[in-house]
Write an enzyme that holds these catalytic residues in place. Structure first.
Site, PDB file in Angstrom:
ATOM      1  N   TYR A   1       4.193   4.937  10.504  1.00 36.27           N
ATOM      2  CA  TYR A   1       4.470   3.496  10.572  1.00 36.27           C
ATOM      3  C   TYR A   1       5.053   2.859   9.316  1.00 36.27           C
ATOM      4  O   TYR A   1       5.623   1.797   9.370  1.00 36.27           O
ATOM      5  CB  TYR A   1       3.200   2.739  10.993  1.00 36.27           C
ATOM      6  CG  TYR A   1       2.008   2.902  10.063  1.00 36.27           C
ATOM      7  CD1 TYR A   1       1.870   2.119   8.933  1.00 36.27           C
ATOM      8  CD2 TYR A   1       1.005   3.836  10.332  1.00 36.27           C
ATOM      9  CE1 TYR A   1       0.782   2.262   8.087  1.00 36.27           C
ATOM     10  CE2 TYR A   1      -0.084   3.990   9.492  1.00 36.27           C
ATOM     11  CZ  TYR A   1      -0.197   3.198   8.368  1.00 36.27           C
ATOM     12  OH  TYR A   1      -1.272   3.340   7.535  1.00 36.27           O
TER      13      TYR A   1
ATOM     14  N   HIS B 196      -4.035   4.550   4.296  1.00 32.23           N
ATOM     15  CA  HIS B 196      -5.176   3.624   4.364  1.00 32.23           C
ATOM     16  C   HIS B 196      -6.444   4.314   3.867  1.00 32.23           C
ATOM     17  O   HIS B 196      -7.214   3.767   3.095  1.00 32.23           O
ATOM     18  CB  HIS B 196      -5.368   3.161   5.810  1.00 32.23           C
ATOM     19  CG  HIS B 196      -6.663   2.469   6.060  1.00 32.23           C
ATOM     20  ND1 HIS B 196      -6.900   1.182   5.638  1.00 32.23           N
ATOM     21  CD2 HIS B 196      -7.800   2.889   6.657  1.00 32.23           C
ATOM     22  CE1 HIS B 196      -8.135   0.837   5.988  1.00 32.23           C
ATOM     23  NE2 HIS B 196      -8.694   1.853   6.595  1.00 32.23           N
TER      24      HIS B 196
ATOM     25  N   ARG C 242       0.848  -1.197   0.000  1.00 33.19           N
ATOM     26  CA  ARG C 242       0.000   0.000   0.000  1.00 33.19           C
ATOM     27  C   ARG C 242       0.885   1.250   0.000  1.00 33.19           C
ATOM     28  O   ARG C 242       1.578   1.505   0.978  1.00 33.19           O
ATOM     29  CB  ARG C 242      -0.913  -0.018   1.235  1.00 33.19           C
ATOM     30  CG  ARG C 242      -2.262   0.672   1.001  1.00 33.19           C
ATOM     31  CD  ARG C 242      -2.972   0.935   2.320  1.00 33.19           C
ATOM     32  NE  ARG C 242      -2.221   1.877   3.106  1.00 33.19           N
ATOM     33  CZ  ARG C 242      -2.049   1.802   4.440  1.00 33.19           C
ATOM     34  NH1 ARG C 242      -2.613   0.841   5.126  1.00 33.19           N
ATOM     35  NH2 ARG C 242      -1.343   2.708   5.068  1.00 33.19           N
TER      36      ARG C 242
END
Ligand SMILES: Cc1ncc(C[n+]2csc(CCOP(=O)(O)OP(=O)(O)O)c2C)c(N)n1
Ligand SMILES: [Mg+2]
Length: 342
Positions: free
Chosen positions: A265, A256, A252
């Site tokens: 992160y 998100h 990804r």
């Protein structure tokens, strides 16, 4: 481009050491259909992010870089096959002729975004993780019981493979030999939870073995690999051999959703690499090497997708505001007095 991993299907080469392959029976017109679909979804996604920032749609789940997975699999389906999307595949109906304004209305929280699933053979978007896997399997089993040849495909993420509903659906599909394709987009993240914290299995495809169905791994940045794997899964399903689990590997390379800050992160270097090798560019280079795509045609296809999005946002903004009573209309048979009298 993924680091070479054994057992991961890949067809598109790199224009240097890795030679291009091809999919049997896929002619120039079909290749361009795949390209058109990818451009349409990419344009939908990029415009949606802009519309969100302009306050014209609400929170939005970005699928940038997942277009090869969605288009490669959806275009392998027959018209009568049913699609069960998660929020990550919110715009997949566009590949079935759904107007962009319908999906934009959904992200705007407007009831015009509630399409009739039977019209496009696209079920409602599932936001709860994995709950639509049993729905897809149940649909497929029902079609089989009725003697029809249609199949169902369910899209879900790596995180969904830790949910009970995924396991119930997978087991049921295998036991009933339901004509279903379980397509897992393994983008390595469930919001901020990495794959390493999701499973101890070597691959998600390994989970299929426990249910007695094939588990296939494909390069999720390679639209042709996804297409071919889905064609094979559908042929198995229609031949009465039951479901297939496809693990489409990607990373990804976008947040998100618009409410997420992944800089806390994720791995910046890996994200940069993914962005450099994103799936639409890879396919575009393949088509140019094959002499199928010219500059003029690429421009025309992109301009058409952009025009459709501009018309879509104008159409959705021209809708009358919804009646607030709609919020309650389908929630209660007998509204409580506090609502009824309010
Ligand atoms: C049943 C349920 N639990 C938790 C959530 C909150 N949630 C939304 S997205 C998400 C991560 C899902 O990750 P994955 O399955 O890998 O799909 P991706 O978003 O990466 O496509 C979670 C936990 C939810 N929507 N539904
Ligand atoms: Mg994920």
């Amino acid at each position: 481009m993924l680091p070479a991993e054994p057992g991961v299907r890949r067809i598109i080469g790199d224009g240097e050491e890795v030679a291009d392959g091809e999919v049997e029976g896929l002619g120039d017109a079909a290749l361009l259909d795949l390209y058109r679909g990818m451009v349409l979804l990419r344009t939908y996604d990029e415009r949606s992010l802009v519309y969100h920032r302009q306050g014209r749609i609400g929170t939005y789940a970005i699928f940038w870089g997942h277009e090869a997975i969605q288009v490669g699999s959806a275009l392998a389906l027959a018209d009568e096959d049913w699609i069960f999307p998660s929020y990550r595949e919110s715009a997949i109906g566009l590949l079935r002729g759904m107007p962009p304004e319908t999906v934009l209305a959904w992200w705007r929280g407007h009831p015009a975004g509630w399409w009739n699933p039977a019209e496009f053979r696209v079920a409602s978007i599932a936001v709860p993780i994995a709950t639509h896997v049993p729905h897809a399997v149940g649909y497929a089993w029902g079609a089989k019981l009725k003697g029809r040849s249609d199949c169902a495909i369910a899209y879900f993420g790596d995180g969904a493979t830790s949910e009970g509903a995924f396991h119930e659906g997978a087991n049921f599909a295998a036991v009933m030999r339901a004509p279903a394709v379980l397509l897992c987009n393994n983008n390595q993240w469930a919001i901020s939870t990495p794959l390493s914290a999701q499973t101890r299995a070597e691959s998600l495809a390994d989970k299929a073995v426990g249910y007695g169905m094939p588990g296939v791994r494909v390069d999720g940045g390679d639209v042709l690999a996804v297409y071919e794997a889905t064609v094979e899964a559908l042929a198995r399903a229609r031949a009465g051999e039951g479901p297939t689990f496809i693990e489409a590997l990607t990373y990804r390379a976008a947040p998100h959703a618009t409410a997420d800050d992944p800089s806390a992160y994720w791995d910046e270097e890996r994200v940069e690499e993914e962005r450099r090798n994103e799936c639409l560019g890879r396919f575009e280079h393949y088509l140019r090497r094959a002499g199928v795509l010219t500059d003029a045609l690429a421009e025309e296809i992109k301009a058409d997708a952009l025009a459709r999005m501009k018309a879509g946002i104008a159409a959705v903004e021209a809708l009358p505001p919804p009646d607030p009573a709609v919020v309650f209309a389908h929630a209660y048979v007998d509204p409580p007095p506090s609502l009824r009298d309010g």
